[in-house]
Design a protein around this motif. Structure first.
Motif, PDB file in Angstrom:
ATOM      1  N   CYS A 131      -4.210  77.765  22.581  1.00  0.00           N
ATOM      2  CA  CYS A 131      -5.443  77.330  21.893  1.00  0.00           C
ATOM      3  C   CYS A 131      -5.150  76.165  20.947  1.00  0.00           C
ATOM      4  O   CYS A 131      -5.942  75.849  20.068  1.00  0.00           O
ATOM      5  N   LEU A 132      -3.972  75.576  21.099  1.00  0.00           N
ATOM      6  CA  LEU A 132      -3.521  74.604  20.103  1.00  0.00           C
ATOM      7  C   LEU A 132      -3.158  73.264  20.737  1.00  0.00           C
ATOM      8  O   LEU A 132      -2.517  73.223  21.778  1.00  0.00           O
ATOM      9  N   GLU A 133      -3.580  72.183  20.088  1.00  0.00           N
ATOM     10  CA  GLU A 133      -3.154  70.848  20.539  1.00  0.00           C
ATOM     11  C   GLU A 133      -2.688  70.062  19.313  1.00  0.00           C
ATOM     12  O   GLU A 133      -3.326  70.108  18.256  1.00  0.00           O
ATOM     13  N   VAL A 134      -1.575  69.369  19.465  1.00  0.00           N
ATOM     14  CA  VAL A 134      -1.054  68.568  18.354  1.00  0.00           C
ATOM     15  C   VAL A 134      -1.346  67.095  18.633  1.00  0.00           C
ATOM     16  O   VAL A 134      -1.013  66.582  19.702  1.00  0.00           O
ATOM     17  N   ILE A 135      -1.980  66.445  17.673  1.00  0.00           N
ATOM     18  CA  ILE A 135      -2.250  65.015  17.817  1.00  0.00           C
ATOM     19  C   ILE A 135      -1.193  64.270  17.001  1.00  0.00           C
ATOM     20  O   ILE A 135      -1.124  64.435  15.778  1.00  0.00           O
ATOM     21  N   PRO A 136      -0.350  63.467  17.664  1.00  0.00           N
ATOM     22  CA  PRO A 136       0.748  62.831  16.925  1.00  0.00           C
ATOM     23  C   PRO A 136       0.255  61.817  15.901  1.00  0.00           C
ATOM     24  O   PRO A 136      -0.817  61.233  16.051  1.00  0.00           O
ATOM     25  N   GLY A 137       1.079  61.641  14.878  1.00  0.00           N
ATOM     26  CA  GLY A 137       0.739  60.663  13.844  1.00  0.00           C
ATOM     27  C   GLY A 137       1.950  59.792  13.540  1.00  0.00           C
ATOM     28  O   GLY A 137       3.082  60.131  13.911  1.00  0.00           O
ATOM     29  N   GLN A 142      -4.548  82.111  10.210  1.00  0.00           N
ATOM     30  CA  GLN A 142      -4.570  82.401  11.647  1.00  0.00           C
ATOM     31  C   GLN A 142      -5.776  83.258  12.024  1.00  0.00           C
ATOM     32  O   GLN A 142      -6.387  83.046  13.070  1.00  0.00           O
ATOM     33  N   ALA A 143      -6.140  84.210  11.147  1.00  0.00           N
ATOM     34  CA  ALA A 143      -7.314  85.058  11.434  1.00  0.00           C
ATOM     35  C   ALA A 143      -8.578  84.190  11.433  1.00  0.00           C
ATOM     36  O   ALA A 143      -9.430  84.309  12.316  1.00  0.00           O
ATOM     37  N   PHE A 144      -8.669  83.293  10.454  1.00  0.00           N
ATOM     38  CA  PHE A 144      -9.842  82.416  10.352  1.00  0.00           C
ATOM     39  C   PHE A 144      -9.955  81.512  11.586  1.00  0.00           C
ATOM     40  O   PHE A 144     -11.008  81.412  12.209  1.00  0.00           O
ATOM     41  N   VAL A 145      -8.834  80.873  11.922  1.00  0.00           N
ATOM     42  CA  VAL A 145      -8.846  79.937  13.062  1.00  0.00           C
ATOM     43  C   VAL A 145      -9.188  80.673  14.362  1.00  0.00           C
ATOM     44  O   VAL A 145      -9.996  80.201  15.173  1.00  0.00           O
ATOM     45  N   THR A 146      -8.596  81.863  14.548  1.00  0.00           N
ATOM     46  CA  THR A 146      -8.872  82.643  15.769  1.00  0.00           C
ATOM     47  C   THR A 146     -10.356  82.963  15.870  1.00  0.00           C
ATOM     48  O   THR A 146     -10.969  82.826  16.939  1.00  0.00           O
ATOM     49  N   GLN A 147     -10.941  83.354  14.735  1.00  0.00           N
ATOM     50  CA  GLN A 147     -12.370  83.688  14.729  1.00  0.00           C
ATOM     51  C   GLN A 147     -13.215  82.457  15.110  1.00  0.00           C
ATOM     52  O   GLN A 147     -14.127  82.537  15.926  1.00  0.00           O
ATOM     53  N   GLN A 148     -12.863  81.311  14.511  1.00  0.00           N
ATOM     54  CA  GLN A 148     -13.606  80.083  14.808  1.00  0.00           C
ATOM     55  C   GLN A 148     -13.496  79.711  16.287  1.00  0.00           C
ATOM     56  O   GLN A 148     -14.473  79.316  16.909  1.00  0.00           O
ATOM     57  N   ILE A 149     -12.280  79.860  16.825  1.00  0.00           N
ATOM     58  CA  ILE A 149     -12.051  79.530  18.238  1.00  0.00           C
ATOM     59  C   ILE A 149     -12.909  80.430  19.126  1.00  0.00           C
ATOM     60  O   ILE A 149     -13.528  79.977  20.086  1.00  0.00           O
ATOM     61  N   LYS A 207       3.238  79.483  12.619  1.00  0.00           N
ATOM     62  CA  LYS A 207       4.306  80.151  13.372  1.00  0.00           C
ATOM     63  C   LYS A 207       3.709  81.339  14.120  1.00  0.00           C
ATOM     64  O   LYS A 207       2.998  82.145  13.521  1.00  0.00           O
ATOM     65  N   GLY A 208       3.985  81.442  15.408  1.00  0.00           N
ATOM     66  CA  GLY A 208       3.518  82.589  16.183  1.00  0.00           C
ATOM     67  C   GLY A 208       2.094  82.440  16.686  1.00  0.00           C
ATOM     68  O   GLY A 208       1.595  83.315  17.394  1.00  0.00           O
ATOM     69  N   PHE A 209       1.433  81.350  16.337  1.00  0.00           N
ATOM     70  CA  PHE A 209       0.042  81.169  16.786  1.00  0.00           C
ATOM     71  C   PHE A 209       0.017  80.865  18.287  1.00  0.00           C
ATOM     72  O   PHE A 209       0.892  80.158  18.790  1.00  0.00           O
ATOM     73  N   ASP A 210      -0.990  81.426  18.972  1.00  0.00           N
ATOM     74  CA  ASP A 210      -1.105  81.261  20.423  1.00  0.00           C
ATOM     75  C   ASP A 210      -1.258  79.773  20.792  1.00  0.00           C
ATOM     76  O   ASP A 210      -2.295  79.168  20.558  1.00  0.00           O
ATOM     77  N   GLU A 211      -0.197  79.205  21.373  1.00  0.00           N
ATOM     78  CA  GLU A 211      -0.243  77.753  21.597  1.00  0.00           C
ATOM     79  C   GLU A 211      -1.163  77.313  22.734  1.00  0.00           C
ATOM     80  O   GLU A 211      -1.413  76.119  22.905  1.00  0.00           O
ATOM     81  N   ALA A 228     -17.533  81.918  29.253  1.00  0.00           N
ATOM     82  CA  ALA A 228     -16.329  82.502  28.659  1.00  0.00           C
ATOM     83  C   ALA A 228     -15.286  81.419  28.431  1.00  0.00           C
ATOM     84  O   ALA A 228     -14.492  81.487  27.505  1.00  0.00           O
ATOM     85  N   GLY A 229     -15.298  80.362  29.265  1.00  0.00           N
ATOM     86  CA  GLY A 229     -14.310  79.286  29.131  1.00  0.00           C
ATOM     87  C   GLY A 229     -14.606  78.350  27.971  1.00  0.00           C
ATOM     88  O   GLY A 229     -13.787  77.535  27.601  1.00  0.00           O
ATOM     89  N   GLU A 230     -15.780  78.415  27.408  1.00  0.00           N
ATOM     90  CA  GLU A 230     -16.169  77.512  26.336  1.00  0.00           C
ATOM     91  C   GLU A 230     -15.638  77.980  24.988  1.00  0.00           C
ATOM     92  O   GLU A 230     -16.392  78.262  24.066  1.00  0.00           O
ATOM     93  N   LYS A 231     -14.334  78.125  24.922  1.00  0.00           N
ATOM     94  CA  LYS A 231     -13.716  78.556  23.679  1.00  0.00           C
ATOM     95  C   LYS A 231     -13.431  77.332  22.832  1.00  0.00           C
ATOM     96  O   LYS A 231     -13.356  76.219  23.339  1.00  0.00           O
ATOM     97  N   GLY A 232     -13.250  77.571  21.557  1.00  0.00           N
ATOM     98  CA  GLY A 232     -12.902  76.459  20.675  1.00  0.00           C
ATOM     99  C   GLY A 232     -11.424  76.131  20.781  1.00  0.00           C
ATOM    100  O   GLY A 232     -10.732  76.602  21.685  1.00  0.00           O
ATOM    101  N   LYS A 233     -10.961  75.340  19.826  1.00  0.00           N
ATOM    102  CA  LYS A 233      -9.558  74.905  19.893  1.00  0.00           C
ATOM    103  C   LYS A 233      -9.091  74.526  18.492  1.00  0.00           C
ATOM    104  O   LYS A 233      -9.903  74.103  17.657  1.00  0.00           O
ATOM    105  N   LEU A 234      -7.808  74.681  18.275  1.00  0.00           N
ATOM    106  CA  LEU A 234      -7.241  74.205  17.013  1.00  0.00           C
ATOM    107  C   LEU A 234      -6.468  72.917  17.289  1.00  0.00           C
ATOM    108  O   LEU A 234      -5.607  72.874  18.176  1.00  0.00           O
ATOM    109  N   TYR A 235      -6.783  71.890  16.513  1.00  0.00           N
ATOM    110  CA  TYR A 235      -6.026  70.640  16.587  1.00  0.00           C
ATOM    111  C   TYR A 235      -5.220  70.502  15.302  1.00  0.00           C
ATOM    112  O   TYR A 235      -5.780  70.599  14.207  1.00  0.00           O
TER     113      TYR A 235
END
Ligand SMILES: C[S@@+](CC[C@H](N)C(=O)[O-])C[C@H]1O[C@@H](n2cnc3c(N)ncnc32)[C@H](O)[C@@H]1O
Length: 290
Positions: free
Chosen positions: A161-167, A122-129, A155-159, A31-38
């Protein structure tokens, strides 16, 4: 399997409990093996100015979402961006020339399109995750400095599941091109802004803020300003002398295309006529650009 485990135990009750515990641990780990949005900062120009972590995340991602401008850069990014992984253009109907015009003429309709895309993305990303996949959403420069992904689509996305890689932001590449410290002796602060942030979409917020700022030595950095330089200069002229140093760095960080235009408030509009670029340039004003 249960029988085998149980056979090793003298007491069936203990064996069953042991088996259940193992099942529970296995189910938790799956269950912990969820995906992630970067959300990935790709830097101002090409892979040589992109952080290694950003390149690694992009290479390893299962799915990529990026603007239509990015494919043009694929050649530069070569192996780092696999075009087959690009799911769709998250900016469809929102960015680009036509969308830009709509934003100016019918903001309400444009914002409705943003809403629609936001829900779709957001629906697409959530499904992929949920399927355990990693998604890389690519932004030019740094995602937290006028990066459109975080601001418009996420905006409003569950953070969780989210990581920001600085540039590296355009500001960093532009300062390097100017070969000046932007935080010099007298400079009180550096202001990263855009004409829209400072004065409003149709400049309806007025310009008294500029009067206040003009009391200080400030390095002023304007993103997305090239298409409204006339109006910007008009406002500056009310509060600053004609010799206020100004510079525009075009294509900052591009090895062959980078161009620095140094000027002054009084002459900048004439100097601008020499260059036909209305998007990829950063205006920096203040004593530090001298
Ligand atoms: C939507 S903002 C994106 C900013 C980006 N997130 C960053 O951190 O640089 C786009 C604006 O950034 C500036 N910009 C982006 N890349 C640039 C570059 N390589 N050279 C000069 N300006 C650039 C331009 O002012 C452009 O209109």
């Amino acid at each position: 399997m249960e029988r085998k485990i149980m056979a090793r135990f003298k007491y069936p009750m203990a064996a069953s409990t042991f088996f259940l515990i193992i099942c529970f641990i296995i189910s938790i780990s799956y269950a912990g093996e969820k995906g992630k949005l970067y959300v990935v900062g790709m830097g101002p120009a090409g892979p040589d100015l992109t952080a290694p972590r950003a390149l690694a995340v992009t290479e390893e991602a299962d799915v990529i979402l990026c603007s239509p401008g990015m494919p043009k850069k694929f050649e530069k990014f070569g192996k780092h961006i696999d075009p087959d992984k690009v799911a769709f253009n998250p900016w469809e109907g929102i960015h680009g020339e036509k969308a830009g015009k709509l934003k100016k003429t019918n903001y309400k309709e444009w914002i409705q399109r943003v809403e629609k895309q936001r829900k779709k993305v957001q629906a697409f990303v959530t499904q992929q995750i949920e399927l355990g996949r990693t998604v890389a959403m690519l932004d030019g420069g740094d995602p937290c400095v006028y990066g459109p992904s975080l601001y418009w689509l996420l905006k409003g996305f569950d953070e969780r599941c989210l990581e920001v890689i600085p540039g590296m932001s355009a500001f960093n590449a532009a300062s390097a091109a100017l070969k000046r410290p932007m935080t010099g002796d007298k400079t009180r602060f550096v202001m990263l802004t855009s004409p829209r942030s400072l004065f409003g979409e149709s400049h309806e917020k007025g310009d008294s803020i500029l009067k206040d700022i003009s009391r200080y030595d400030v390095t002023m950095v304007f993103y997305m300003s090239l298409s409204s330089m006339d109006r910007l200069v008009e406002k500056f002229r009310k509060y600053y002398p004609p010799d206020l140093p100004m510079a525009i760095v075009y294509y900052a960080g591009y090895a062959e295309k980078e161009k620095v235009l140094r000027s002054r408030l009084g002459t900048i509009l004439d100097d601008l006529k020499k260059v036909d670029e209305k998007w990829l340039g950063l205006l920096i004003a203040g004593e530090s650009v001298l």
